[in-house]
Enzyme design. Structure first.
Site, PDB file in Angstrom:
ATOM      1  N   GLY A  92      -2.998 -15.745  37.344  1.00  0.00           N
ATOM      2  CA  GLY A  92      -3.812 -16.869  36.898  1.00  0.00           C
ATOM      3  C   GLY A  92      -4.151 -16.762  35.432  1.00  0.00           C
ATOM      4  O   GLY A  92      -4.704 -17.687  34.841  1.00  0.00           O
ATOM      5  N   CYS A 138       0.832  -1.204   0.000  1.00  0.00           N
ATOM      6  CA  CYS A 138       0.000   0.000   0.000  1.00  0.00           C
ATOM      7  C   CYS A 138       0.870   1.260   0.000  1.00  0.00           C
ATOM      8  O   CYS A 138       1.540   1.529  -0.988  1.00  0.00           O
ATOM      9  CB  CYS A 138      -0.982  -0.043   1.171  1.00  0.00           C
ATOM     10  SG  CYS A 138      -2.383   1.083   0.965  1.00  0.00           S
ATOM     11  N   GLU A 197      -2.131  -8.936   4.374  1.00  0.00           N
ATOM     12  CA  GLU A 197      -2.138  -9.451   5.739  1.00  0.00           C
ATOM     13  C   GLU A 197      -3.530  -9.618   6.324  1.00  0.00           C
ATOM     14  O   GLU A 197      -3.704 -10.336   7.312  1.00  0.00           O
ATOM     15  CB  GLU A 197      -1.305  -8.546   6.658  1.00  0.00           C
ATOM     16  CG  GLU A 197      -1.789  -7.120   6.778  1.00  0.00           C
ATOM     17  CD  GLU A 197      -1.247  -6.205   5.691  1.00  0.00           C
ATOM     18  OE1 GLU A 197      -1.332  -4.985   5.879  1.00  0.00           O
ATOM     19  OE2 GLU A 197      -0.761  -6.703   4.652  1.00  0.00           O
ATOM     20  N   VAL A 257      -3.110 -16.346  31.311  1.00  0.00           N
ATOM     21  CA  VAL A 257      -2.183 -17.127  30.495  1.00  0.00           C
ATOM     22  C   VAL A 257      -0.793 -16.497  30.467  1.00  0.00           C
ATOM     23  O   VAL A 257       0.215 -17.194  30.625  1.00  0.00           O
ATOM     24  CB  VAL A 257      -2.729 -17.292  29.062  1.00  0.00           C
ATOM     25  CG1 VAL A 257      -1.712 -17.982  28.166  1.00  0.00           C
ATOM     26  CG2 VAL A 257      -4.032 -18.086  29.076  1.00  0.00           C
ATOM     27  N   HIS A 297      -3.659  -4.974   0.799  1.00  0.00           N
ATOM     28  CA  HIS A 297      -3.162  -5.478   2.085  1.00  0.00           C
ATOM     29  C   HIS A 297      -3.270  -7.005   2.129  1.00  0.00           C
ATOM     30  O   HIS A 297      -4.340  -7.548   2.423  1.00  0.00           O
ATOM     31  CB  HIS A 297      -3.959  -4.868   3.240  1.00  0.00           C
ATOM     32  CG  HIS A 297      -3.653  -3.436   3.498  1.00  0.00           C
ATOM     33  ND1 HIS A 297      -2.598  -3.029   4.279  1.00  0.00           N
ATOM     34  CD2 HIS A 297      -4.243  -2.296   3.049  1.00  0.00           C
ATOM     35  CE1 HIS A 297      -2.559  -1.707   4.316  1.00  0.00           C
ATOM     36  NE2 HIS A 297      -3.548  -1.243   3.566  1.00  0.00           N
TER      37      HIS A 297
END
Length: 518
Positions: free
Chosen positions: A229, A84, A177, A231, A175
């Site tokens: 607690g 882009c 992605e 992740v 784009h």
């Protein structure tokens, strides 16, 4: 330690630059994002990229002070891909022409058709004649630079795909992605293959390298870790413990705003299963006392954050002699702190929210996850042997149930909310839907409604069920439960949870709503 080939993403300010990095990491390629203004010739020499990607961005090459690539980048002799704005700036610098977007802007879905010439970076493309892509541009290339050819066109972008195969320079106006470009991942796969990447960025390799780095950094010193607690902090704790054993002590602050049985689960897993030194600080009376009568959500958040720092400092002092503080900082936090805009660092949005603690306590930081995205942290957790039921848990906010209980918080309300939430999540798991949903929870509403149970009148709370699908939490849509599921769940909650007599389902998307209620 293994020296991975590195890909450099030069950020020109696109809202989706992080998606480029995630697509590359999925291909087991190590990459880093750096804002254009930080990438100097000296930086390039030290980084030694095997390939470079120019991101998109909101600027125009015609604007005064427009972002430009660093001097010398085109002389590195490595493949370069411009996306882009990255395409426009590449053409602008190499002798092509860019025109302002007068009636030729494209935003949204478009279709690119191939030219007669084919390009190796497009292997797997155009098998059915044309490909859907996602456009978001005002200006456009009107003349390609010397050495470039056209390999794909769209109605408003005659130079949608261009390339100079001899120099391995490629540029696209769309784009790749975003998921709206279905074969975008294939384009990135082709690019890194042409650049010669080995695909050796794996969580198995990262685990070994991170352990070596932690040992080298910490030596024989002590480390404390604020364990929530969640992740992130849990994976960080297990990784550090594997590296230095009992030199690590975890401090788990229970603020009384956790889900049903959550505190007990955390203590059991880390103290009993992993045999970690763990301080379980039950400070629920302190937190709930401070929150008494508070209904404003921002005041709730600030009160919880302030108290957490005070409590964590008090219990961390009991460890004695600690010189390092471990945090579950992730790569998106690092990117934001050196953002394109040059803005100040953002507060790390973790459950334990220890912003400012290292300075206050005179501690040095250990951040073993700072190179990873969230999905990589989960993969590392699996590599470390954390149970899938834990690794795959839905996100949970730092202030806990305080922001799922709009209005004033009481112990009675929290207990009702915990039990309703447990029934709801149990229903979702029974129906095999848990992994299809990004986040699901119950919000206890600050209203009572009249109901009839048996032969008697009830006047109890209403609750709202919330379940959303999302990729990254930035946007979200409600999960389309069947009416049968919702009816069954409402019946169970009303029958099993004393204090609720009405159940609703929140079908608001984000935007305009947020995922959490507060």
């Amino acid at each position: 330690m293994t020296q991975h080939d590195r890909l450099l993403i030069i950020d020109f300010g696109s809202q989706v630059t992080q998606l480029i990095a995630r697509r590359l990491r999925e291909l087991n390629v190590y990459c880093e994002i750096h804002p254009y203004q930080n990438v100097t010739e000296a930086f390039l020499k030290g980084f030694a990229p095997k390939a470079v990607i120019f991101s998109g961005g909101p600027s125009s090459v015609f604007a005064e002070g427009a972002p430009m690539p660093p001097a010398g980048v085109f002389d590195l002799g490595v493949p370069i891909l411009g996306i882009c704005y990255g395409q426009q700036v590449m053409m602008h610098c190499l002798g092509g022409k860019v025109e302002r977007g007068h009636g030729t802007a494209e935003f949204g879905r478009a279709f690119v058709t191939p030219t007669a010439e084919r390009l190796a970076i497009l292997d797997g493309w155009f098998e059915e004649g044309r490909e859907q892509v996602w456009m978001s541009h005002g200006d456009h290339v009107s003349q390609i630079a010397p050495g470039f050819q056209v390999f794909g066109t769209s109605p408003n972008a005659p130079f949608a795909i261009t390339g100079d195969p001899a120099r391995h320079f490629y540029a696209v106006q769309f784009h790749p992605e975003v998921h709206h470009t279905p074969k975008g991942a294939k384009l990135y796969e082709n690019f890194v293959r042409l650049a010669g990447f080995k695909g050796d960025w794996t969580m198995g390799a990262y685990r070994e390298e991170a352990i070596a780095r932690i040992r080298a950094q910490v030596g024989d010193q002590k480390v404390i870790c604020g364990l929530s607690g969640g992740v992130d902090s849990s994976v960080a704790a297990v990784l550090i413990h594997e590296a230095i054993g009992d030199q690590l002590t975890c401090v788990f602050v229970d603020h009384g705003l956790l889900r049903l049985g959550e505190a007990e689960q955390v203590v059991k897993m880390f103290r009993d299963h992993y045999n970690m030194p763990l301080i379980h600080a039950d400070e629920s009376d302190l937190f709930l006392g401070a929150l008494e009568g508070v209904s404003d959500p921002e005041v709730k958040r600030k009160t919880i954050g302030r108290l957490f720092i005070d409590v964590f400092q008090k219990h961390a002092a009991d460890v004695g002699g600690a010189t390092f503080l471990a945090q579950g900082t992730l790569y998106p936090d690092v990117i934001e702190s050196v953002s394109f805009s040059g803005g100040p660092s953002v507060t790390i949005k973790s459950h334990h929210n220890v912003g400012g603690l290292p300075e206050k306590m005179g501690l040095k930081l250990v951040e073993p996850l700072r190179e990873l995205f969230k999905d990589e942290v989960r993969a590392l957790g699996r590599e470390l042997g954390l149970p899938e039921s834990f690794i795959g848990r839905h996100p949970f906010p730092g202030p806990g149930l305080a922001i799922r209980c709009p209005g004033e918080i009481t112990r009675e309300k929290l207990e009702i909310l915990r039990r309703a939430d447990a029934v709801y999540i149990d229903q979702i798991r029974r129906h095999g839907l848990y992994d299809e949903i990004w986040q699901a929870f119950v919000a206890l509403l600050p209203v009572r409604t009249v109901g009839v149970m048996g032969d008697g009148r009830t006047y109890d709370y209403a609750c709202a069920l919330r379940a959303v699908t999302s990729v990254d939490g930035m946007t979200a849509d409600y999960y389309p439960f069947t009416h049968d599921f919702l009816g069954e769940t409402a019946t169970r909650i009303i029958n099993e949870v004393q204090g609720i007599n009405r159940v609703t389902y929140d079908i608001t998307s984000k935007p305009p709503g947020t995922i959490e209620w507060e």
